[in-house]
Design a protein around this motif. Structure first.
Motif, PDB file in Angstrom:
ATOM      1  N   ARG A  11      16.751  -8.075  14.761  1.00 46.85           N
ATOM      2  CA  ARG A  11      16.116  -8.626  15.956  1.00 46.85           C
ATOM      3  C   ARG A  11      15.776 -10.086  15.666  1.00 46.85           C
ATOM      4  NH1 ARG A  11      13.813  -6.358  20.316  1.00 46.85           N
ATOM      5  NH2 ARG A  11      13.859  -4.330  19.283  1.00 46.85           N
ATOM      6  N   TYR A  12      16.317 -11.000  16.466  1.00 47.88           N
ATOM      7  CA  TYR A  12      16.075 -12.433  16.308  1.00 47.88           C
ATOM      8  C   TYR A  12      14.755 -12.836  16.960  1.00 47.88           C
ATOM      9  CZ  TYR A  12      20.946 -12.547  14.890  1.00 47.88           C
ATOM     10  OH  TYR A  12      22.126 -12.320  14.236  1.00 47.88           O
ATOM     11  N   ALA A  13      14.257 -13.993  16.599  1.00 47.87           N
ATOM     12  CA  ALA A  13      12.978 -14.494  17.109  1.00 47.87           C
ATOM     13  C   ALA A  13      12.978 -14.639  18.633  1.00 47.87           C
ATOM     14  CB  ALA A  13      12.637 -15.828  16.457  1.00 47.87           C
ATOM     15  N   ASP A  14      14.146 -14.908  19.232  1.00 49.48           N
ATOM     16  CA  ASP A  14      14.216 -15.067  20.694  1.00 49.48           C
ATOM     17  C   ASP A  14      14.282 -13.727  21.426  1.00 49.48           C
ATOM     18  OD1 ASP A  14      16.820 -14.144  20.316  1.00 49.48           O
ATOM     19  OD2 ASP A  14      17.779 -15.905  21.208  1.00 49.48           O
ATOM     20  N   GLY A  15      14.284 -12.612  20.696  1.00 44.70           N
ATOM     21  CA  GLY A  15      14.324 -11.289  21.293  1.00 44.70           C
ATOM     22  C   GLY A  15      15.703 -10.666  21.342  1.00 44.70           C
ATOM     23  N   SER A  16      16.739 -11.423  21.003  1.00 40.87           N
ATOM     24  CA  SER A  16      18.099 -10.874  20.938  1.00 40.87           C
ATOM     25  C   SER A  16      18.183  -9.850  19.820  1.00 40.87           C
ATOM     26  CB  SER A  16      19.121 -11.979  20.655  1.00 40.87           C
ATOM     27  OG  SER A  16      19.130 -12.935  21.683  1.00 40.87           O
ATOM     28  N   VAL A  17      19.037  -8.842  20.022  1.00 42.10           N
ATOM     29  CA  VAL A  17      19.220  -7.797  19.021  1.00 42.10           C
ATOM     30  C   VAL A  17      20.708  -7.645  18.743  1.00 42.10           C
ATOM     31  CG1 VAL A  17      18.921  -5.344  18.495  1.00 42.10           C
ATOM     32  CG2 VAL A  17      17.174  -6.563  19.800  1.00 42.10           C
ATOM     33  N   TYR A  18      21.071  -7.676  17.468  1.00 39.73           N
ATOM     34  CA  TYR A  18      22.459  -7.459  17.046  1.00 39.73           C
ATOM     35  C   TYR A  18      22.521  -6.194  16.210  1.00 39.73           C
ATOM     36  CZ  TYR A  18      26.860  -7.876  14.552  1.00 39.73           C
ATOM     37  OH  TYR A  18      28.101  -7.629  14.017  1.00 39.73           O
ATOM     38  N   VAL A  19      23.513  -5.354  16.502  1.00 40.60           N
ATOM     39  CA  VAL A  19      23.794  -4.181  15.684  1.00 40.60           C
ATOM     40  C   VAL A  19      25.280  -4.200  15.395  1.00 40.60           C
ATOM     41  CG1 VAL A  19      23.788  -1.665  15.564  1.00 40.60           C
ATOM     42  CG2 VAL A  19      21.923  -2.849  16.730  1.00 40.60           C
ATOM     43  N   GLY A  20      25.619  -4.213  14.125  1.00 39.21           N
ATOM     44  CA  GLY A  20      27.031  -4.255  13.756  1.00 39.21           C
ATOM     45  C   GLY A  20      27.200  -4.583  12.288  1.00 39.21           C
ATOM     46  N   THR A  21      28.293  -5.261  11.984  1.00 36.67           N
ATOM     47  CA  THR A  21      28.618  -5.584  10.592  1.00 36.67           C
ATOM     48  C   THR A  21      28.398  -7.066  10.314  1.00 36.67           C
ATOM     49  OG1 THR A  21      30.948  -5.745  11.239  1.00 36.67           O
ATOM     50  CG2 THR A  21      30.217  -3.652  10.305  1.00 36.67           C
ATOM     51  N   TRP A  22      28.200  -7.358   9.026  1.00 35.81           N
ATOM     52  CA  TRP A  22      27.834  -8.698   8.560  1.00 35.81           C
ATOM     53  C   TRP A  22      28.759  -9.130   7.428  1.00 35.81           C
ATOM     54  CZ3 TRP A  22      23.575 -10.761  11.045  1.00 35.81           C
ATOM     55  CH2 TRP A  22      22.786  -9.873  11.750  1.00 35.81           C
ATOM     56  N   ASN A  23      28.920 -10.459   7.279  1.00 33.94           N
ATOM     57  CA  ASN A  23      29.675 -10.960   6.128  1.00 33.94           C
ATOM     58  C   ASN A  23      28.713 -11.348   5.005  1.00 33.94           C
ATOM     59  OD1 ASN A  23      28.731 -13.630   6.628  1.00 33.94           O
ATOM     60  ND2 ASN A  23      30.565 -14.193   7.764  1.00 33.94           N
ATOM     61  N   ASN A  24      29.267 -11.812   3.889  1.00 35.15           N
ATOM     62  CA  ASN A  24      28.439 -12.135   2.723  1.00 35.15           C
ATOM     63  C   ASN A  24      27.635 -13.419   2.892  1.00 35.15           C
ATOM     64  OD1 ASN A  24      30.595 -13.868   2.539  1.00 35.15           O
ATOM     65  ND2 ASN A  24      31.095 -13.397   0.417  1.00 35.15           N
ATOM     66  N   GLU A  25      27.816 -14.124   4.016  1.00 42.16           N
ATOM     67  CA  GLU A  25      27.025 -15.317   4.323  1.00 42.16           C
ATOM     68  C   GLU A  25      25.880 -14.990   5.287  1.00 42.16           C
ATOM     69  OE1 GLU A  25      29.947 -17.998   5.864  1.00 42.16           O
ATOM     70  OE2 GLU A  25      30.821 -18.362   3.893  1.00 42.16           O
ATOM     71  N   GLY A  26      25.718 -13.699   5.638  1.00 38.92           N
ATOM     72  CA  GLY A  26      24.669 -13.285   6.556  1.00 38.92           C
ATOM     73  C   GLY A  26      24.983 -13.546   8.015  1.00 38.92           C
ATOM     74  N   LYS A  27      26.265 -13.732   8.340  1.00 38.08           N
ATOM     75  CA  LYS A  27      26.690 -13.968   9.717  1.00 38.08           C
ATOM     76  C   LYS A  27      27.314 -12.708  10.286  1.00 38.08           C
ATOM     77  CE  LYS A  27      27.547 -18.866   9.012  1.00 38.08           C
ATOM     78  NZ  LYS A  27      28.577 -19.915   9.035  1.00 38.08           N
ATOM     79  N   ARG A  28      27.226 -12.553  11.615  1.00 38.13           N
ATOM     80  CA  ARG A  28      27.865 -11.420  12.282  1.00 38.13           C
ATOM     81  C   ARG A  28      29.367 -11.497  12.037  1.00 38.13           C
ATOM     82  NH1 ARG A  28      23.979 -13.512  16.272  1.00 38.13           N
ATOM     83  NH2 ARG A  28      25.685 -14.826  16.975  1.00 38.13           N
ATOM     84  N   GLN A  29      29.964 -10.374  11.627  1.00 34.35           N
ATOM     85  CA  GLN A  29      31.390 -10.356  11.276  1.00 34.35           C
ATOM     86  C   GLN A  29      31.949  -8.974  11.571  1.00 34.35           C
ATOM     87  OE1 GLN A  29      33.039 -13.048   9.881  1.00 34.35           O
ATOM     88  NE2 GLN A  29      34.986 -11.970   9.795  1.00 34.35           N
ATOM     89  N   GLY A  30      33.069  -8.902  12.253  1.00 36.41           N
ATOM     90  CA  GLY A  30      33.676  -7.622  12.571  1.00 36.41           C
ATOM     91  C   GLY A  30      33.170  -7.101  13.907  1.00 36.41           C
ATOM     92  N   GLU A  31      33.000  -5.795  13.993  1.00 34.31           N
ATOM     93  CA  GLU A  31      32.631  -5.165  15.266  1.00 34.31           C
ATOM     94  C   GLU A  31      31.120  -5.003  15.396  1.00 34.31           C
ATOM     95  OE1 GLU A  31      33.931  -1.272  17.891  1.00 34.31           O
ATOM     96  OE2 GLU A  31      34.828  -1.635  15.940  1.00 34.31           O
ATOM     97  N   GLY A  32      30.613  -5.265  16.608  1.00 30.43           N
ATOM     98  CA  GLY A  32      29.185  -5.087  16.854  1.00 30.43           C
ATOM     99  C   GLY A  32      28.836  -5.317  18.303  1.00 30.43           C
ATOM    100  N   HIS A  33      27.536  -5.227  18.593  1.00 32.32           N
ATOM    101  CA  HIS A  33      27.080  -5.593  19.928  1.00 32.32           C
ATOM    102  C   HIS A  33      25.823  -6.445  19.821  1.00 32.32           C
ATOM    103  CE1 HIS A  33      24.853  -1.671  19.618  1.00 32.32           C
ATOM    104  NE2 HIS A  33      23.910  -2.396  20.146  1.00 32.32           N
TER     105      HIS A  33
END
Length: 64
Positions: A11-33
């Motif tokens: 959950r990000y500070a702005d209220g956005s929520v990400y659920v999925g996979t991450w890369n080794n740099e801590g970025k969203r990577q692959g499949e998610g919502h």
């Protein structure tokens, strides 16, 4: 392509929520919502934290 190293949600500070996979740099990577605070939702692929390839963007009024 940066490899996927983890899966889970955040959950990000702005209220956005990400659920999925991450890369080794801590970025969203692959499949998610990603759900934005106003109700817009993206379901699909990410690369280096950004929308990439196939996905569906659904707005709060259900328009796609």
């Amino acid at each position: 392509m940066v490899p996927i190293v983890a899966s889970g949600g955040y959950r990000y500070a702005d209220g956005s929520v990400y659920v999925g996979t991450w890369n080794n740099e801590g970025k969203r990577q692959g499949e998610g919502h990603l759900l934005f605070p106003e109700g817009t939702r993206y379901d699909g692929m990410f690369e280096n934290g950004l929308f990439h390839g196939f996905g569906v963007l659904t707005f709060a009024d259900s328009a796609k």
